[in-house]
Scaffold this motif. Structure first.
Motif, PDB file in Angstrom:
ATOM      1  N   MET A 124     -16.995 -27.856  12.300  1.00  0.00           N
ATOM      2  CA  MET A 124     -15.741 -28.081  11.806  1.00  0.00           C
ATOM      3  C   MET A 124     -15.079 -28.426  12.967  1.00  0.00           C
ATOM      4  N   SER A 125     -13.757 -28.789  12.910  1.00  0.00           N
ATOM      5  CA  SER A 125     -12.720 -29.072  13.776  1.00  0.00           C
ATOM      6  C   SER A 125     -12.249 -28.088  14.677  1.00  0.00           C
ATOM      7  N   GLY A 126     -11.919 -28.251  15.823  1.00  0.00           N
ATOM      8  CA  GLY A 126     -11.252 -27.198  16.686  1.00  0.00           C
ATOM      9  C   GLY A 126      -9.831 -27.797  17.253  1.00  0.00           C
ATOM     10  N   HIS A 127      -9.167 -28.979  16.467  1.00  0.00           N
ATOM     11  CA  HIS A 127      -8.268 -29.409  16.962  1.00  0.00           C
ATOM     12  C   HIS A 127      -7.095 -29.009  16.121  1.00  0.00           C
ATOM     13  N   PHE A 128      -7.162 -28.005  15.432  1.00  0.00           N
ATOM     14  CA  PHE A 128      -5.846 -27.461  14.681  1.00  0.00           C
ATOM     15  C   PHE A 128      -5.678 -26.146  15.248  1.00  0.00           C
ATOM     16  N   PRO A 129      -4.300 -25.671  15.305  1.00  0.00           N
ATOM     17  CA  PRO A 129      -3.998 -24.600  15.992  1.00  0.00           C
ATOM     18  C   PRO A 129      -4.569 -23.386  15.401  1.00  0.00           C
ATOM     19  N   PHE A 130      -4.728 -23.488  13.972  1.00  0.00           N
ATOM     20  CA  PHE A 130      -5.112 -22.256  13.197  1.00  0.00           C
ATOM     21  C   PHE A 130      -6.788 -22.391  12.893  1.00  0.00           C
ATOM     22  N   SER A 131      -7.592 -23.237  13.377  1.00  0.00           N
ATOM     23  CA  SER A 131      -8.852 -23.459  13.136  1.00  0.00           C
ATOM     24  C   SER A 131      -9.741 -22.537  13.812  1.00  0.00           C
ATOM     25  N   GLY A 132      -9.442 -21.562  14.989  1.00  0.00           N
ATOM     26  CA  GLY A 132     -10.203 -20.973  15.615  1.00  0.00           C
ATOM     27  C   GLY A 132     -10.433 -19.632  15.022  1.00  0.00           C
ATOM     28  N   GLU A 160       1.824 -29.361   1.936  1.00  0.00           N
ATOM     29  CA  GLU A 160       1.525 -30.447   0.885  1.00  0.00           C
ATOM     30  C   GLU A 160       0.245 -30.863   0.764  1.00  0.00           C
ATOM     31  N   TRP A 161      -0.421 -30.833   2.110  1.00  0.00           N
ATOM     32  CA  TRP A 161      -1.842 -31.302   2.116  1.00  0.00           C
ATOM     33  C   TRP A 161      -2.716 -30.265   1.363  1.00  0.00           C
ATOM     34  N   ALA A 162      -2.695 -29.213   1.547  1.00  0.00           N
ATOM     35  CA  ALA A 162      -3.444 -28.006   1.027  1.00  0.00           C
ATOM     36  C   ALA A 162      -3.109 -27.991  -0.359  1.00  0.00           C
ATOM     37  N   LYS A 163      -1.852 -28.019  -0.892  1.00  0.00           N
ATOM     38  CA  LYS A 163      -1.328 -27.862  -2.194  1.00  0.00           C
ATOM     39  C   LYS A 163      -2.284 -29.080  -2.975  1.00  0.00           C
ATOM     40  N   ALA A 164      -2.233 -30.414  -2.538  1.00  0.00           N
ATOM     41  CA  ALA A 164      -2.611 -31.350  -3.053  1.00  0.00           C
ATOM     42  C   ALA A 164      -4.292 -31.084  -3.460  1.00  0.00           C
ATOM     43  N   PHE A 165      -5.047 -30.685  -2.275  1.00  0.00           N
ATOM     44  CA  PHE A 165      -6.211 -30.301  -2.119  1.00  0.00           C
ATOM     45  C   PHE A 165      -6.727 -29.407  -3.515  1.00  0.00           C
ATOM     46  N   VAL A 166      -5.820 -28.316  -3.379  1.00  0.00           N
ATOM     47  CA  VAL A 166      -6.108 -27.151  -4.424  1.00  0.00           C
ATOM     48  C   VAL A 166      -5.962 -27.913  -5.861  1.00  0.00           C
ATOM     49  N   GLU A 167      -4.843 -28.658  -5.928  1.00  0.00           N
ATOM     50  CA  GLU A 167      -4.609 -29.286  -7.533  1.00  0.00           C
ATOM     51  C   GLU A 167      -5.851 -30.233  -7.858  1.00  0.00           C
ATOM     52  N   GLN A 168      -6.505 -30.899  -7.063  1.00  0.00           N
ATOM     53  CA  GLN A 168      -7.757 -31.899  -7.120  1.00  0.00           C
ATOM     54  C   GLN A 168      -8.798 -31.156  -7.312  1.00  0.00           C
ATOM     55  N   ASP A 169      -9.073 -29.950  -7.105  1.00  0.00           N
ATOM     56  CA  ASP A 169     -10.366 -29.164  -7.056  1.00  0.00           C
ATOM     57  C   ASP A 169     -10.323 -28.072  -8.296  1.00  0.00           C
ATOM     58  N   ALA A 190      -5.266 -19.750   7.712  1.00  0.00           N
ATOM     59  CA  ALA A 190      -6.105 -18.822   7.275  1.00  0.00           C
ATOM     60  C   ALA A 190      -6.687 -19.282   5.981  1.00  0.00           C
ATOM     61  N   PHE A 191      -6.066 -19.718   4.863  1.00  0.00           N
ATOM     62  CA  PHE A 191      -6.336 -20.090   3.863  1.00  0.00           C
ATOM     63  C   PHE A 191      -7.222 -21.521   3.724  1.00  0.00           C
ATOM     64  N   ILE A 192      -6.761 -22.483   4.497  1.00  0.00           N
ATOM     65  CA  ILE A 192      -7.181 -23.656   4.890  1.00  0.00           C
ATOM     66  C   ILE A 192      -8.560 -23.562   5.430  1.00  0.00           C
ATOM     67  N   ARG A 193      -8.490 -22.779   6.538  1.00  0.00           N
ATOM     68  CA  ARG A 193      -9.734 -22.699   7.665  1.00  0.00           C
ATOM     69  C   ARG A 193     -10.824 -22.119   6.548  1.00  0.00           C
ATOM     70  N   ASN A 194     -10.541 -21.028   6.072  1.00  0.00           N
ATOM     71  CA  ASN A 194     -11.677 -20.303   5.291  1.00  0.00           C
ATOM     72  C   ASN A 194     -12.158 -20.788   3.755  1.00  0.00           C
ATOM     73  N   THR A 195     -10.919 -21.447   3.331  1.00  0.00           N
ATOM     74  CA  THR A 195     -11.390 -21.961   1.887  1.00  0.00           C
ATOM     75  C   THR A 195     -11.377 -23.486   1.669  1.00  0.00           C
ATOM     76  N   LEU A 196     -10.523 -24.246   2.376  1.00  0.00           N
ATOM     77  CA  LEU A 196     -10.652 -25.534   2.011  1.00  0.00           C
ATOM     78  C   LEU A 196     -11.359 -26.377   3.105  1.00  0.00           C
ATOM     79  N   PHE A 197     -11.621 -25.986   4.424  1.00  0.00           N
ATOM     80  CA  PHE A 197     -12.407 -26.758   5.193  1.00  0.00           C
ATOM     81  C   PHE A 197     -13.548 -26.663   4.892  1.00  0.00           C
ATOM     82  N   PRO A 198     -14.328 -25.545   4.409  1.00  0.00           N
ATOM     83  CA  PRO A 198     -15.791 -25.550   4.083  1.00  0.00           C
ATOM     84  C   PRO A 198     -16.115 -26.453   3.162  1.00  0.00           C
TER      85      PRO A 198
END
Length: 145
Positions: free
Chosen positions: A1-9, A46-55, A95-103
Motif C-alpha cells: 500500500m501507499s505511504g504517500h498520503f498523509p493519513f496512510s500511516g 468525493e473520491w471515497a463517496k464515489a468508491f462507496v457508491e460503486q461497491d 481512517a475510513f479510506i485507509r482501513n476500508t477502501l485501500f484494501p
C-alpha cells in the motif's frame, strides 16, 4: 500500500499518536491555508463517496457516512483544534479510506490514485502564493490545556 498520503500511516494510531498531527504537518509543509485544506479534504471526500457508491457491499453498509459533509466525529464542532479543523476531518475520513477502501484497491488502481493525488497537490500548490497562508505559531495547534 501507499505511504504517500498523509493519513496512510498506521504506526502509533493505537497508542494515541493522532494522525491529525501528521495531516496538520502535511498542510503546513505545503502551506495550505484553510480554503486549500478544505479543497484537499473535499477531493478525498468525493473520491471515497464515489468508491462507496460503486461497491454494492459498501453502498449497503457505509453510504450513510456520507449523508452530510464533512463526515466523521469531528465534523460538527471545533473542539480544541485551534484552526486545524480540516486536519481532524481528514483524520476521520482518512481512517475510513485507509482501513476500508485501500484494501479493496489493486496495484493498478493504487498507482492511478497516487498519480491523481500528485496532480491535486500540484494544482493546490500553484495557488499557495495567493492564498494568504499563515505559518503555525510557536504554541502547538492541538493543545488540550
Amino acid at each position: 500500500m501507499s505511504g504517500h498520503f498523509p493519513f496512510s500511516g498506521t504506526r502509533g494510531t493505537r497508542y494515541g499518536l493522532a494522525p491529525r498531527m501528521a495531516i496538520s504537518a502535511f498542510f503546513e509543509k505545503y502551506q495550505f491555508n484553510y480554503v486549500l485544506q478544505e479543497e484537499y479534504y473535499k477531493w478525498w471526500y468525493e473520491w471515497a463517496k464515489a468508491f462507496v457508491e460503486q461497491d454494492a457491499d459498501l453502498k449497503a453498509t457505509m453510504i450513510h457516512q456520507f449523508n452530510h459533509y464533512p463526515m466523521g466525529q469531528h465534523s460538527e464542532h471545533s473542539f480544541h483544534l485551534n484552526h486545524r479543523y480540516w486536519a481532524s476531518c481528514m483524520d476521520d475520513l482518512g481512517a475510513f479510506i485507509r482501513n476500508t477502501l485501500f484494501p479493496k484497491l489493486d496495484d493498478k488502481s493504487m498507482h492511478k490514485l497516487e498519480a491523481d493525488h500528485d496532480k491535486l497537490i500540484k494544482k493546490l500548490k500553484s495557488r499557495v502564493k495567493d492564498s494568504g497562508f499563515e505559518p503555525a505559531p510557536d504554541v502547538g495547534h492541538f493543545r488540550h490545556v
